[in-house]
Design an enzyme around this catalytic site. Structure first.
Site, PDB file in Angstrom:
ATOM      1  N   ASP A  45       3.492  29.036  23.850  1.00  0.00           N
ATOM      2  CA  ASP A  45       3.769  27.649  24.226  1.00  0.00           C
ATOM      3  C   ASP A  45       3.676  27.505  25.741  1.00  0.00           C
ATOM      4  O   ASP A  45       4.463  28.094  26.473  1.00  0.00           O
ATOM      5  CB  ASP A  45       5.170  27.258  23.742  1.00  0.00           C
ATOM      6  CG  ASP A  45       5.524  25.823  24.093  1.00  0.00           C
ATOM      7  OD1 ASP A  45       5.268  24.934  23.257  1.00  0.00           O
ATOM      8  OD2 ASP A  45       6.063  25.587  25.193  1.00  0.00           O
ATOM      9  N   TYR A  50       3.112  23.578  33.918  1.00  0.00           N
ATOM     10  CA  TYR A  50       3.577  24.930  34.226  1.00  0.00           C
ATOM     11  C   TYR A  50       2.653  25.637  35.213  1.00  0.00           C
ATOM     12  O   TYR A  50       3.065  26.601  35.862  1.00  0.00           O
ATOM     13  CB  TYR A  50       3.686  25.789  32.965  1.00  0.00           C
ATOM     14  CG  TYR A  50       4.657  25.315  31.910  1.00  0.00           C
ATOM     15  CD1 TYR A  50       5.557  24.268  32.137  1.00  0.00           C
ATOM     16  CD2 TYR A  50       4.685  25.926  30.655  1.00  0.00           C
ATOM     17  CE1 TYR A  50       6.421  23.839  31.152  1.00  0.00           C
ATOM     18  CE2 TYR A  50       5.558  25.509  29.664  1.00  0.00           C
ATOM     19  CZ  TYR A  50       6.422  24.463  29.906  1.00  0.00           C
ATOM     20  OH  TYR A  50       7.281  24.050  28.922  1.00  0.00           O
ATOM     21  N   LYS A  75       0.730  20.926  26.698  1.00  0.00           N
ATOM     22  CA  LYS A  75       1.359  19.607  26.770  1.00  0.00           C
ATOM     23  C   LYS A  75       0.708  18.733  27.847  1.00  0.00           C
ATOM     24  O   LYS A  75       0.286  19.234  28.894  1.00  0.00           O
ATOM     25  CB  LYS A  75       2.857  19.746  27.066  1.00  0.00           C
ATOM     26  CG  LYS A  75       3.583  20.707  26.136  1.00  0.00           C
ATOM     27  CD  LYS A  75       5.042  20.870  26.501  1.00  0.00           C
ATOM     28  CE  LYS A  75       5.686  22.024  25.773  1.00  0.00           C
ATOM     29  NZ  LYS A  75       5.308  23.337  26.350  1.00  0.00           N
ATOM     30  N   HIS A 108       4.520  15.442  26.920  1.00  0.00           N
ATOM     31  CA  HIS A 108       5.607  16.264  27.457  1.00  0.00           C
ATOM     32  C   HIS A 108       6.928  15.500  27.575  1.00  0.00           C
ATOM     33  O   HIS A 108       7.994  16.067  27.309  1.00  0.00           O
ATOM     34  CB  HIS A 108       5.186  16.817  28.822  1.00  0.00           C
ATOM     35  CG  HIS A 108       5.844  18.098  29.184  1.00  0.00           C
ATOM     36  ND1 HIS A 108       5.206  19.098  29.885  1.00  0.00           N
ATOM     37  CD2 HIS A 108       7.096  18.555  28.946  1.00  0.00           C
ATOM     38  CE1 HIS A 108       6.034  20.117  30.046  1.00  0.00           C
ATOM     39  NE2 HIS A 108       7.182  19.817  29.507  1.00  0.00           N
TER      40      HIS A 108
END
Length: 265
Positions: A45, A50, A75, A108
């Site tokens: 994930d 990120y 996401k 998200h």
């Protein structure tokens, strides 16, 4: 080791235990995800925000694991909400991951202040129809956001990924999601160090009774509640320990004692 799966509302299944890379250093991501894949994780994930999709992609490529044995989630970030920007965002994520499609693509955050998530969900439906994501869902959505989305969309989200751990068990939201056929995913399943979860007597007692670590006991609690979770660690030893949770089962009394830790934290 066989990982349990959850059936999603679109006819697919998802491994119940995954590996999350939130706040994993992009420079370390390939090594850490490679360790997770070697340990046995097949569900990864990540997210655009990120900044480590490239590292995840390199680890996938280096692993030699057939694509159909992997379950990859990413996401859509807040600044990419909207129709064309969502299309561009999935293409960029796929390029970074080195994949033709992801198994699951999530909005998200709802960001009701932007008021774009309904329009964005329509774009997500097109992304799915074009085969760039097998399943689509949301993250951090609450009932009012989902009510609005369901009233206008044609596809029910497959999952909602929310903060969830013993002191914040989200029972009302989980019940709502279940009523709509939406699976619950937990981010921060071990509490992210926000409180002394592992020292709580209910957790410590369950761990001791089964000869496992407190983290393993908490992960097992999630699994037995039908929650999909993503514990994370930078340590290969801890990554392996967190994966070794299918050889024991908490009793009803142990589950109830951990349930009683819910404090809305």
């Amino acid at each position: 080791m066989t990982v349990s799966t959850i059936a999603l509302n679109d006819g697919t299944t998802i491994p119940q235990l995954g590996f999350g890379v939130f706040r994993v250093d992009p420079a370390e991501t390939e090594r850490i995800v490679s360790d997770a894949l070697e340990v046995g994780y097949r569900h990864i994930d990540t997210a655009a925000i990120y900044g480590n999709e490239e590292g995840v992609g390199r680890a996938i490529a280096a692993s030699g694991i057939p694509r159909d044995e992997l379950y990859i989630t990413t996401k859509l970030w807040n600044s990419d909400q909207g129709t064309q920007s969502a299309f561009d965002a999935i293409d960029l994520s796929l390029e970074k991951l080195g994949l033709e499609s992801v198994n699951l693509y999530l909005i998200h955050w709802p960001r009701p202040d932007l008021d774009l998530y309904v329009e964005t969900w329509a774009a997500m439906e097109q992304i799915q129809a074009h085969g760039k994501a097998t399943s689509i869902g949301v993250s951090n959505f609450h009932a009012p956001h989902l009510d609005k989305l369901l009233a206008s969309g044609t596809v029910v989200p497959a999952v909602d990924q929310i903060e969830l751990h013993p002191a914040f068990a989200q029972a009302p939201l989980r019940a709502y999601l279940a009523s709509k056929g939406i699976a619950t995913e937990a981010w921060g399943p071990l509490g992210q160090g926000k409180y002394e979860l592992f020292e709580m007597p209910a957790v410590a007692a369950a761990a001791s009774a089964h000869g496992v670590s407190p983290a393993q006991a908490v992960i097992r609690w999630h699994l037995q509640k039908g929650i999909i979770g993503f514990p994370k660690s930078n340590s290969r030893e801890r990554i392996a320990e967190n994966f070794d949770v299918f050889g024991f089962e908490l009793t009803d009394a142990e589950m109830a004692a951990i349930d009683a830790l819910d404090a809305g934290l």
